[in-house]
Structures are given as structure tokens and as C-alpha cells.
Design a protein around this motif. Structure first.
Motif, short mmCIF file in Angstrom:
data_model
loop_
_atom_site.label_atom_id
_atom_site.label_comp_id
_atom_site.label_asym_id
_atom_site.label_seq_id
_atom_site.Cartn_x
_atom_site.Cartn_y
_atom_site.Cartn_z
N ALA A 19 0.83 -1.20 0.00
CA ALA A 19 0.00 0.00 0.00
C ALA A 19 0.86 1.25 0.00
CB ALA A 19 -0.93 -0.01 1.21
N ASP A 20 1.90 1.23 0.82
CA ASP A 20 2.77 2.38 1.01
C ASP A 20 3.56 2.73 -0.24
OD1 ASP A 20 4.34 4.39 2.17
OD2 ASP A 20 5.70 2.97 3.11
N THR A 21 4.13 1.73 -0.88
CA THR A 21 5.07 1.99 -1.98
C THR A 21 4.46 1.85 -3.37
OG1 THR A 21 5.85 -0.31 -2.00
CG2 THR A 21 7.02 1.25 -0.56
N ASN A 22 3.35 1.13 -3.49
CA ASN A 22 2.75 0.91 -4.81
C ASN A 22 1.44 1.67 -5.00
OD1 ASN A 22 4.86 -0.99 -4.94
ND2 ASN A 22 3.66 -2.36 -6.22
N HIS A 23 0.43 1.28 -4.23
CA HIS A 23 -0.92 1.73 -4.53
C HIS A 23 -1.17 3.19 -4.18
CE1 HIS A 23 -2.56 -2.05 -5.95
NE2 HIS A 23 -1.88 -2.66 -4.99
N ILE A 24 -0.77 3.62 -2.99
CA ILE A 24 -1.04 5.02 -2.62
C ILE A 24 -0.29 5.98 -3.53
CG2 ILE A 24 -0.84 6.75 -0.80
CD1 ILE A 24 -1.36 4.53 1.24
N PRO A 25 1.02 5.78 -3.80
CA PRO A 25 1.68 6.71 -4.73
C PRO A 25 1.03 6.74 -6.12
CG PRO A 25 3.32 5.48 -3.49
CD PRO A 25 1.98 4.87 -3.17
N ALA A 26 0.60 5.58 -6.61
CA ALA A 26 -0.03 5.55 -7.94
C ALA A 26 -1.35 6.32 -7.94
CB ALA A 26 -0.26 4.11 -8.38
N LEU A 27 -2.13 6.17 -6.90
CA LEU A 27 -3.38 6.91 -6.81
C LEU A 27 -3.13 8.41 -6.64
CD1 LEU A 27 -5.27 4.45 -4.45
CD2 LEU A 27 -5.98 5.01 -6.78
N LYS A 28 -2.13 8.76 -5.84
CA LYS A 28 -1.83 10.17 -5.57
C LYS A 28 -1.35 10.91 -6.81
CE LYS A 28 -2.40 11.11 -1.10
NZ LYS A 28 -3.05 12.34 -0.59
N GLN A 29 -0.84 10.17 -7.79
CA GLN A 29 -0.39 10.81 -9.03
C GLN A 29 -1.52 11.12 -9.99
OE1 GLN A 29 3.49 9.36 -10.80
NE2 GLN A 29 3.30 7.84 -9.17
N GLN A 30 -2.76 10.80 -9.60
CA GLN A 30 -3.91 11.05 -10.45
C GLN A 30 -4.99 11.82 -9.69
OE1 GLN A 30 -4.55 7.37 -13.15
NE2 GLN A 30 -3.57 6.54 -11.32
N PRO A 31 -4.63 13.00 -9.16
CA PRO A 31 -5.56 13.74 -8.29
C PRO A 31 -6.82 14.24 -9.01
CG PRO A 31 -3.67 15.10 -8.84
CD PRO A 31 -3.36 13.72 -9.34
N ASP A 32 -6.75 14.35 -10.33
CA ASP A 32 -7.94 14.79 -11.05
C ASP A 32 -8.98 13.68 -11.17
OD1 ASP A 32 -6.05 13.45 -12.65
OD2 ASP A 32 -7.01 14.16 -14.48
#
Length: 340
Positions: free
Chosen positions: A15-28
Motif C-alpha cells: 500500500a505504502d510503496t505501490n498503490h497510494i503513490p499511484a493513486l496520488k499521481q492522479q488527483p484529477d
């Protein structure tokens, strides 16, 4: 575009290194509103690290207070089924870590409920987003390979039994090397054949190294509590005479510390996937074609984007609930054949 509210279930490294960063890069497209973990302090620490407002120790509180549109499940394998079913019942799309579940019936039930609810359930097989895989699909579509009839797929570690987490616990993980590593290359092999169901499955599984111990390259493990297989070998035969040879290992006395690849054989051409090379006949001569300019991708970012595409009703190549159910059934049949 409507911004989706997303929640993360599971407070670990994935969650910390894969999923959350990937989601955070798509704030729109998506807003990560909550982290949920059985360990409240862990959930709070992870939420604070990534600037996420809410942290819960209970999924009941998560759904009552946040009503997420999307739930990303990053927990041990035995929790995938109950947590996915709960999320679907609450009307959330689900992006679940691999493997889909512990057994085939669970995966079928998950797919059935998602279809009934009209929701997206997808699995995080991110190797589908590599440049090499995209090129393979273009070669296949353009006819360069002809009819694909055999695939060799392997994901091997020499001494890579994880020395942390629950990877050697059968009740929590459902299996070992096949469940953790082999499913990645099995998914690609099945995709190359348009995800058929095999009519014959033969499997063997071993635990010689896991049970006896030895030098490890990913930490130490306890042989006396090693409950899963350290290596699995399988042969799958499909209607129309297509076949897959599959190998997966946590520990195998082989040369390379880690070796992951697919070899795909067609009637007109063949491919070795990593690094990509095409083996065919050109102008009456045998030819090996290299592709040195393929770009590296953030494959987790692309796979998360593919999942969000599916949630928005757009075309997507993310692993579907139906494909996940087929894969889980094959995994179960391999283990059954191997007597595990």
C-alpha cells in the motif's frame, strides 16, 4: 470527470510503496480519503505519511464515515475474499492485490457479486503494463506470430523465501511460490491465449529447501513452520492443442538469483519477452529482431490508471473478475494435481 473517493485496506509495504503513490499521481481522477488497517497506529502513520485525512481500524467505520467509491485491498490472501465481498456489498468498485483469493469458489463468488452489483472488480497484475507486453500484443494483432500454440512461463528465485510477513503460512496465503510469483506469469500466458480454460492440468510441488533450511537471499525463514511449497512446476493443455509450461519457485538450485520470463511460440514467429526479441523468418532467412528502444514504464501507475478507466466505463486491459476466477481455478487444479 467525477473525482472518485478511494480507500486503502491494508497498511503494509504494498500500500505504502505501490498503490497510494499511484493513486496520488492522479488527483484529477481520484482522492484517497482513508486508510484502514487492523492496527490503528499503523493506519494513522500511513495516512499521515501520505497526507490522507482518515485512518480506521474497522471497515465498518470506513464505510459508514467515508462511503468510498473505490476500495484498494492490500491485505494477506485469506482476507481478499471477505474484504472484497464487503466492499462490493457497500457499492464500491474493488482493486484487489493478487492472487484473487484462496480458492476457486471464492474467486467465482467475487466475480458473480461484482456482476450482480454492476461494479468493477479487478486484480493487480501489473506486468500487463510493461512496454514489452504492449509490443507483444501488437505483434500478435498484426499477425507476426501466427497462431500461438505453446508458452513457457517462469518466475524463479534461487533462494528467495521471504523472511518476513506471512508468505510461508498456508492458512493465510493459500500456497507459496505459485500463489505469490507464478500467478504473474500465468496471467500473461493466459492473456496471450485469450484466457482459455485448460482441459488438462498436471502439477508437481516441492518443499525440499523450505523444509530443510539453508542460506537465504531475502532474509531467514523457519523451516519448522514452513507450510507452503518452495517450487511448483505445471503443464497445462488447452482445447485446440495450445499448451503452457509453468515454473515458479521461492527456492531452487539454479544459477540466477531471480529469473522471470515468458517464451511464446507461434506458427509464424516467437517471442522472448524480457528483454523483448522476435524470432522469425524474413526474406527466406531466419532472423532475430531486437527492440533496444523500448521505454521503461511506471507499471503500477499504468495499472492503477487502467483500473480507473474500467471504473469510468472506458476500455481497459486490467485483469477482470472473470479472468481472475479462471486463473484461480487453474491454480487450484495445479495444487490438486500436486497433492497439495
Amino acid at each position: 470527470m467525477t473525482q472518485l473517493k478511494a480507500a486503502i485496506i491494508g497498511g503494509g509495504n504494498i500500500a505504502d510503496t505501490n498503490h497510494i503513490p499511484a493513486l496520488k499521481q492522479q488527483p484529477d481522477r481520484v482522492d484517497v480519503v482513508a486508510v484502514c488497517s487492523r492496527d490503528q497506529a499503523k493506519a494513522r502513520a500511513l495516512a499521515d505519511k501520505h497526507g490522507i485525512a482518515h485512518a480506521f481500524a474497522s471497515t465498518n467505520e470506513l464505510y459508514q464515515q467515508c462511503a468510498p467509491d473505490v476500495v484498494v485491498i492490500c491485505t494477506p490472501n485469506n482476507l481478499h475474499y471477505p474484504q472484497t465481498m464487503e466492499a462490493l456489498e457497500h457499492g464500491s468498485h474493488v482493486f484487489c492485490e493478487k492472487p484473487p483469493a484462496i480458492n476457486a469458489q471464492q474467486a467465482r463468488d467475487m466475480a458473480r457479486l461484482a456482476a450482480q452489483k454492476g461494479l468493477v472488480l479487478a486484480y493487480n497484475f501489473q506486468l500487463r503494463q510493461t512496454s514489452e507486453w504492449a509490443l507483444l500484443m501488437r505483434c500478435k494483432t498484426s499477425g507476426l506470430l501466427g497462431d500461438i500454440y505453446h508458452i513457457k512461463a517462469h518466475f524463479l528465485r534461487r533462494r528467495g523465501i521471504p523472511g518476513w510477513g506471512y508468505f510461508t503460512n498456508k492458512a493465510m496465503q493459500g500456497g507459496g511460490a505459485l500463489m505469490d510469483l507464478g500467478v504473474h506469469v500465468l496471467d500473461l500466458a493466459l492473456c496471450a491465449l485469450d484466457y482459455p480454460t485448460p482441459d488438462q492440468v498436471l502439477g508437481n510441488a516441492y518443499d525440499f529447501i523450505g523444509k530443510t533450511g539453508g542460506k537465504g537471499l531475502m532474509g531467514s525463514w523457519k523451516p519448522e513452520t514452513f507450510e507452503v511449497e518452495d517450487a511448483t512446476m505445471a503443464y497445462l493443455s488447452f482445447p485446440g492443442k495450445a499448451s503452457i509450461m509453468l515454473s515458479a519457485s521461492f527456492a531452487l538450485n539454479t544459477q540466477a538469483d531471480k529469473d522471470r520470463n515468458l517464451e511464446i511460440f507461434g506458427s509464424k514467429g516467437g517471442v522472448k519477452l524480457f528483454p523483448f526479441s522476435l524470432h522469425t523468418e524474413l526474406a527466406g532467412e531466419l532472423a532475430d529482431v531486437q527492440f533496444p528502444y523500448l521505454e521503461d514504464n511506471d507499471i503500477q501507475l499504468k495499472n492503477t490508471a487502467a483500473f480507473l478507466d474500467a471504473c469510468e466505463g472506458k476500455p481497459s486491459n486490467v485483469c477482470t473478475a472473470e479472468e481472475g476466477a479462471i486463473l484461480q481455478e487453474i491454480v487450484e487444479r495445479i495444487y490438486q494435481s500436486a497433492g497439495r
